[in-house]
Write a protein that holds these residues in place. Structure first.
Motif, PDB file in Angstrom:
ATOM      1  N   GLU A  93       0.851  -1.193   0.000  1.00 40.07           N
ATOM      2  CA  GLU A  93       0.000   0.000   0.000  1.00 40.07           C
ATOM      3  C   GLU A  93       0.886   1.242   0.000  1.00 40.07           C
ATOM      4  O   GLU A  93       1.768   1.400   0.842  1.00 40.07           O
ATOM      5  N   GLY A  94       0.648   2.100  -0.974  1.00 41.44           N
ATOM      6  CA  GLY A  94       1.446   3.318  -1.095  1.00 41.44           C
ATOM      7  C   GLY A  94       0.967   4.397  -0.144  1.00 41.44           C
ATOM      8  O   GLY A  94      -0.012   4.212   0.588  1.00 41.44           O
ATOM      9  N   GLU A  95       1.652   5.537  -0.137  1.00 38.91           N
ATOM     10  CA  GLU A  95       1.324   6.630   0.788  1.00 38.91           C
ATOM     11  C   GLU A  95      -0.101   7.122   0.616  1.00 38.91           C
ATOM     12  O   GLU A  95      -0.804   7.422   1.568  1.00 38.91           O
ATOM     13  N   ASN A 130       0.313  -4.865  -6.502  1.00 33.57           N
ATOM     14  CA  ASN A 130       0.779  -6.227  -6.257  1.00 33.57           C
ATOM     15  C   ASN A 130       2.256  -6.336  -6.555  1.00 33.57           C
ATOM     16  O   ASN A 130       2.753  -5.755  -7.521  1.00 33.57           O
ATOM     17  N   VAL A 131       2.954  -7.089  -5.716  1.00 36.11           N
ATOM     18  CA  VAL A 131       4.368  -7.341  -5.981  1.00 36.11           C
ATOM     19  C   VAL A 131       4.636  -8.828  -5.729  1.00 36.11           C
ATOM     20  O   VAL A 131       4.100  -9.420  -4.790  1.00 36.11           O
TER      21      VAL A 131
END
Lengths: 87, 87
Positions: free
Chosen positions: A67-69, A75-76
């Motif tokens: 989850e980014g800022e 997905n990674v």
């Protein structure tokens, strides 16, 4: 557990070898995203150059959600390589 | 056999899905060096987004020797991911 990131491969090789030398029978190498290829390099260098009595026991891959800022999700891919001393 | 290189992940996903749709029970995804993480992405996207009836059967890693133009040699890690339709 050794988390592989952006350092040179030899940093992680040294960490794995140290764990085996400290008496661990199994060492798990974990990486996400682009570091996955470095995790494979680490396992191969440990096995081929430093510890011929150690082998790859298991390789698992998966997908993790980051989850980014701003709350956006991506997905990674992830990988866990389990190495162990040969019986 | 699908060789993963520097194209976008979706190119390889499409190639894998096409092989399964053409009747193959097993598809092998192969990559070397930095493309290894893209091979994992390919397998995960096929499994999670396109073909829920396909699973990862086996993952092998190894080291290959690449010979440069001047005859100098370098080791590179390789990976093969075998995917198959669930029984």
């Amino acid at each position: 557990m050794i988390y592989v990131g952006n350092k040179p491969v030899m940093s992680y090789v040294l960490a794995v070898v140290t764990q085996f030398n400290n008496g661990f029978d199994d060492v798990v190498i974990k990486a996400r995203g682009r570091a996955i290829s470095r995790a494979v390099d680490t396992a191969e260098v440990v096995k081929n150059k430093f510890m011929p009595n150690v082998e790859i026991k298991d390789i698992k891959v998966g997908t993790e959600v980051i989850e980014g800022e701003g709350g956006d999700k991506a997905n990674v891919s992830s990988m866990e390589i389990t190495m162990k001393t040969k019986a």
